[in-house]
Design a protein around this motif. Structure first.
Motif, PDB file in Angstrom:
ATOM      1  N   GLU A  38       0.557  -1.728   0.066  1.00  0.00           N
ATOM      2  CA  GLU A  38       0.371   0.493   0.223  1.00  0.00           C
ATOM      3  C   GLU A  38       0.547   1.132   0.003  1.00  0.00           C
ATOM      4  OE1 GLU A  38      -4.178  -0.755   1.894  1.00  0.00           O
ATOM      5  OE2 GLU A  38      -3.227   0.041   2.869  1.00  0.00           O
ATOM      6  N   SER A  39       1.865   1.217   0.843  1.00  0.00           N
ATOM      7  CA  SER A  39       2.416   2.610   0.968  1.00  0.00           C
ATOM      8  C   SER A  39       3.678   2.617  -0.533  1.00  0.00           C
ATOM      9  CB  SER A  39       4.057   2.248   2.117  1.00  0.00           C
ATOM     10  OG  SER A  39       4.887   1.337   1.332  1.00  0.00           O
ATOM     11  N   ALA A  40       3.296   1.383  -1.061  1.00  0.00           N
ATOM     12  CA  ALA A  40       4.146   1.673  -2.791  1.00  0.00           C
ATOM     13  C   ALA A  40       3.610   2.331  -3.311  1.00  0.00           C
ATOM     14  CB  ALA A  40       5.091   0.902  -3.048  1.00  0.00           C
ATOM     15  N   MET A  41       2.285   1.429  -3.600  1.00  0.00           N
ATOM     16  CA  MET A  41       1.371   2.233  -4.568  1.00  0.00           C
ATOM     17  C   MET A  41       0.805   3.117  -5.069  1.00  0.00           C
ATOM     18  SD  MET A  41      -2.000  -0.957  -5.644  1.00  0.00           S
ATOM     19  CE  MET A  41      -0.750  -2.026  -5.247  1.00  0.00           C
ATOM     20  N   VAL A  42       1.007   3.813  -5.903  1.00  0.00           N
ATOM     21  CA  VAL A  42       0.164   4.973  -6.585  1.00  0.00           C
ATOM     22  C   VAL A  42      -0.947   4.473  -6.821  1.00  0.00           C
ATOM     23  CG1 VAL A  42       0.671   4.953  -9.071  1.00  0.00           C
ATOM     24  CG2 VAL A  42       0.681   6.413  -8.105  1.00  0.00           C
ATOM     25  N   THR A  43      -1.440   3.928  -7.000  1.00  0.00           N
ATOM     26  CA  THR A  43      -3.195   3.965  -6.935  1.00  0.00           C
ATOM     27  C   THR A  43      -3.739   4.510  -5.823  1.00  0.00           C
ATOM     28  OG1 THR A  43      -2.561   1.868  -8.250  1.00  0.00           O
ATOM     29  CG2 THR A  43      -4.653   2.168  -8.041  1.00  0.00           C
ATOM     30  N   ILE A  44      -3.952   4.158  -4.761  1.00  0.00           N
ATOM     31  CA  ILE A  44      -4.504   4.319  -3.377  1.00  0.00           C
ATOM     32  C   ILE A  44      -4.792   6.359  -3.280  1.00  0.00           C
ATOM     33  CG2 ILE A  44      -4.639   4.381  -1.273  1.00  0.00           C
ATOM     34  CD1 ILE A  44      -4.281   1.987  -2.512  1.00  0.00           C
ATOM     35  N   GLY A  45      -5.240   6.582  -3.143  1.00  0.00           N
ATOM     36  CA  GLY A  45      -5.550   7.584  -3.018  1.00  0.00           C
ATOM     37  C   GLY A  45      -5.797   8.748  -4.476  1.00  0.00           C
ATOM     38  N   LYS A  46      -6.194   7.960  -5.217  1.00  0.00           N
ATOM     39  CA  LYS A  46      -6.667   8.279  -6.382  1.00  0.00           C
ATOM     40  C   LYS A  46      -7.993   8.119  -7.061  1.00  0.00           C
ATOM     41  CE  LYS A  46      -2.036  10.013  -7.400  1.00  0.00           C
ATOM     42  NZ  LYS A  46      -1.399   8.864  -7.899  1.00  0.00           N
ATOM     43  N   GLN A  47      -8.392   9.261  -7.862  1.00  0.00           N
ATOM     44  CA  GLN A  47      -9.561   8.590  -8.599  1.00  0.00           C
ATOM     45  C   GLN A  47      -9.051   7.762  -9.840  1.00  0.00           C
ATOM     46  OE1 GLN A  47     -12.981  10.043  -7.541  1.00  0.00           O
ATOM     47  NE2 GLN A  47     -11.939  10.961  -5.977  1.00  0.00           N
ATOM     48  N   VAL A  48     -10.357   7.134  -9.954  1.00  0.00           N
ATOM     49  CA  VAL A  48     -10.372   6.357 -11.105  1.00  0.00           C
ATOM     50  C   VAL A  48     -11.661   5.180 -11.571  1.00  0.00           C
ATOM     51  CG1 VAL A  48      -7.666   5.016  -9.893  1.00  0.00           C
ATOM     52  CG2 VAL A  48     -10.427   4.314  -9.206  1.00  0.00           C
ATOM     53  N   ARG A  49     -11.354   4.931 -12.716  1.00  0.00           N
ATOM     54  CA  ARG A  49     -13.044   3.870 -13.412  1.00  0.00           C
ATOM     55  C   ARG A  49     -11.901   3.521 -13.582  1.00  0.00           C
ATOM     56  NH1 ARG A  49     -16.115   6.989 -16.919  1.00  0.00           N
ATOM     57  NH2 ARG A  49     -15.157   8.354 -17.195  1.00  0.00           N
ATOM     58  N   ALA A  50     -12.910   1.806 -12.742  1.00  0.00           N
ATOM     59  CA  ALA A  50     -12.247   0.550 -13.078  1.00  0.00           C
ATOM     60  C   ALA A  50     -13.712  -0.011 -14.344  1.00  0.00           C
ATOM     61  CB  ALA A  50     -12.671  -0.531 -11.837  1.00  0.00           C
ATOM     62  N   GLN A  51     -13.303  -0.265 -15.554  1.00  0.00           N
ATOM     63  CA  GLN A  51     -14.150  -0.851 -16.257  1.00  0.00           C
ATOM     64  C   GLN A  51     -14.037  -2.768 -15.769  1.00  0.00           C
ATOM     65  OE1 GLN A  51     -11.591   1.199 -19.431  1.00  0.00           O
ATOM     66  NE2 GLN A  51     -13.953   0.795 -20.641  1.00  0.00           N
ATOM     67  N   LEU A  52     -14.791  -2.840 -16.159  1.00  0.00           N
ATOM     68  CA  LEU A  52     -15.251  -4.512 -15.215  1.00  0.00           C
ATOM     69  C   LEU A  52     -16.137  -5.178 -16.896  1.00  0.00           C
ATOM     70  CD1 LEU A  52     -16.858  -3.738 -11.733  1.00  0.00           C
ATOM     71  CD2 LEU A  52     -14.749  -4.301 -12.318  1.00  0.00           C
ATOM     72  N   PRO A  53     -16.048  -6.798 -17.066  1.00  0.00           N
ATOM     73  CA  PRO A  53     -16.876  -7.625 -18.377  1.00  0.00           C
ATOM     74  C   PRO A  53     -17.969  -6.815 -18.373  1.00  0.00           C
ATOM     75  CG  PRO A  53     -14.995  -9.139 -17.397  1.00  0.00           C
ATOM     76  CD  PRO A  53     -15.247  -7.521 -16.084  1.00  0.00           C
ATOM     77  N   GLY A  54     -18.934  -6.966 -19.315  1.00  0.00           N
ATOM     78  CA  GLY A  54     -20.115  -6.512 -19.710  1.00  0.00           C
ATOM     79  C   GLY A  54     -20.581  -4.847 -19.408  1.00  0.00           C
ATOM     80  N   ASP A  55     -19.716  -4.552 -19.808  1.00  0.00           N
ATOM     81  CA  ASP A  55     -19.255  -2.922 -20.206  1.00  0.00           C
ATOM     82  C   ASP A  55     -19.866  -2.310 -18.743  1.00  0.00           C
ATOM     83  OD1 ASP A  55     -18.775  -2.563 -22.947  1.00  0.00           O
ATOM     84  OD2 ASP A  55     -20.581  -3.118 -23.267  1.00  0.00           O
TER      85      ASP A  55
END
Length: 311
Positions: A239-256
């Protein structure tokens, strides 16, 4: 020897030092049970998946296969991973996770293995190559927002009711020039002004770091909250090395389907928790997500450099 291997690489790209990799002191200290180097193959992961099916006894825990050139390498979701001969590290490891008493780890802990590998590679880039590196969930290593490496874990076959092995593959861009990069949002060790771009040194460092973290994780019965190799837990380190944490993201999943929100933390299984605008928390697993992209609310400018972070 394959023609592409013999003629397709610049003169300054040298083969791995097989003598150094075969050194018994190194292998014993790292706990590597077997290390094979081949000139060219389709995919080291595919080779090991076949090998552990046909000759499982010959490929014990922490057996390693690395290739100077891969012709059919694949990443997560069957995406292609390409690089010229002698320009990258392409390495796969057989894992048969068990604690010091030989008790197999619960298979639900396997989701942490690719994150553990990414952490070991990040430490190699920081301490051996001297370049900054961060993790991008679920399986990438970034340098200054650009992808330098990817990790792919695949479950091997079960035999006689035993726990299936895991084949863990890592691809690291080492000497690729800017016009050889697979996508504009990628980078390589050489392009980041490293302390060293010696592939043999980088491979030995990565394998030693990975094996140490892996053995500590196994001896903790796969508990990501347990102290790891004399330090913080795997969960905290990732977690401490992960740039993803704390960011606004869009997670695309199967089936649109998609989930938009803030990546808040990792759960006990290494899945990403995303909190949407209604404060609902969603669990996004590495096996389900198709893409994870940065997301900026309408009317706001994206953070500088954000385009390269989630390629």
């Amino acid at each position: 020897m394959d023609d592409a291997y013999a003629h397709g690489s610049p003169l300054n790209r040298t083969p791995l030092n097989r003598g150094a990799l075969a050194d018994q002191d190194f292998l014993s200290a790292a706990g590597i049970s077997r290390l094979e180097v081949v000139d060219t193959t389709g995919s080291t992961n595919a080779d090991l998946l076949r090998n552990v099916s046909v000759e499982p006894a010959l490929w014990p825990d922490l057996s390693v296969l690395t290739a100077e050139y891969q012709t059919a390498a694949r990443g997560r979701l069957d995406r292609r991973w390409e690089s010229p001969p002698l320009s990258s590290l392409s390495v796969s490891v057989v894992l048969r996770p068990a604690n010091a008493e030989g008790r197999p780890l619960p298979t639900q802990t396997y989701s942490w293995l690719s994150l553990l590998a990414a952490l070991a590679l990040r430490e190699t880039l920081l301490e051996t190559a001297g370049i900054p590196a961060e993790l991008k969930w679920p399986n990438d290593v970034l340098v200054r927002g650009r992808k330098i490496a990817g990790i792919l874990a695949q479950l091997g076959p079960m035999s006689d009711g035993s726990v299936p092995p895991v084949i863990l593959g890592t691809g690291l861009n080492v000497s690729l020039s800017s016009n050889e990069l697979p996508v504009p949002t990628a980078t390589s060790v050489t392009l980041e002004q490293p302390r060293t771009a010696d592939r043999t040194l980088l491979l030995k460092s990565y394998l030693a770091r990975f094996a140490g973290l892996y053995r500590s994780f196994c001896n903790a019965d796969g508990d990501p909250a347990a102290g790891l190799a004399g330090g913080a837990s795997l969960h905290k380190r990732v977690e401490s090395a992960m740039v993803t944490i704390g960011k606004q993201v869009r997670a695309q999943l199967p089936g649109d389907h998609e989930i938009i929100g803030r990546a808040s933390r990792l759960d006990d299984y290494g899945s990403l928790l995303v909190v949407d605008r209604d404060a609902r928390e969603h669990v996004v697993t590495a096996g389900d997500v198709v893409h994870l992209r940065p997301w900026t609310p309408p009317g706001q400018a994206p953070p500088q450099g954000s385009e390269g972070g989630y390629a």
